[in-house]
Design a protein around this motif. Sequence first.
Motif, short mmCIF file in Angstrom:
data_model
loop_
_atom_site.label_atom_id
_atom_site.label_comp_id
_atom_site.label_asym_id
_atom_site.label_seq_id
_atom_site.Cartn_x
_atom_site.Cartn_y
_atom_site.Cartn_z
N ILE A 175 94.21 90.88 45.92
CA ILE A 175 94.55 91.75 47.13
C ILE A 175 93.94 92.66 47.55
CG2 ILE A 175 97.04 92.76 48.19
CD1 ILE A 175 98.51 91.29 45.86
N ASP A 176 93.38 92.85 48.67
CA ASP A 176 92.32 93.77 49.10
C ASP A 176 91.26 93.91 48.17
OD1 ASP A 176 93.88 93.98 51.46
OD2 ASP A 176 95.29 95.41 50.56
N ASN A 177 90.72 92.69 47.77
CA ASN A 177 89.63 92.93 46.71
C ASN A 177 89.82 93.49 45.65
OD1 ASN A 177 87.58 91.43 48.38
ND2 ASN A 177 87.27 93.22 49.52
N LYS A 178 91.07 93.65 44.91
CA LYS A 178 91.60 94.25 43.77
C LYS A 178 92.17 93.18 43.09
CE LYS A 178 93.70 98.25 41.67
NZ LYS A 178 94.44 97.62 40.69
N ILE A 179 91.94 92.94 41.85
CA ILE A 179 92.57 91.75 41.01
C ILE A 179 93.83 92.36 40.24
CG2 ILE A 179 91.12 91.95 39.07
CD1 ILE A 179 90.97 88.76 38.97
#
Length: 116
Positions: A94-98
Amino acid sequence: MNKIYYLASCDTCRKIIKSLPENDLVFQDIRQDPITEEQLEEMHKLAGSYEALFSRKAQLYKSMDLKNKDLKEADFKKYILEHYTFLSRPVFIIDNKIYIGNSQKNVAEVIKALAN
């Protein structure tokens, strides 16, 4: 693009998905649509290691006696690509966060990220 890698047959994954707020997630059932090496590389880049993505709870982990082997990063990658069960689930990007796994803390962070 926000995405979830999950198993449709997994009760825990289904329960987590039901608890999510309205969202624009792209769903990928890793049994029906196995992860590609490119997708795994993206997850690795965000997670920092293949070991972080690897599930030691998998039945194959026990049956293949992997707990008694000295696994390296290359081994974790190989096993995750070989069989979907070795990926710790669910995995959200999500939004380049894992977000990896189904801990309550992790699920709460996912819900918060999707609500924003």
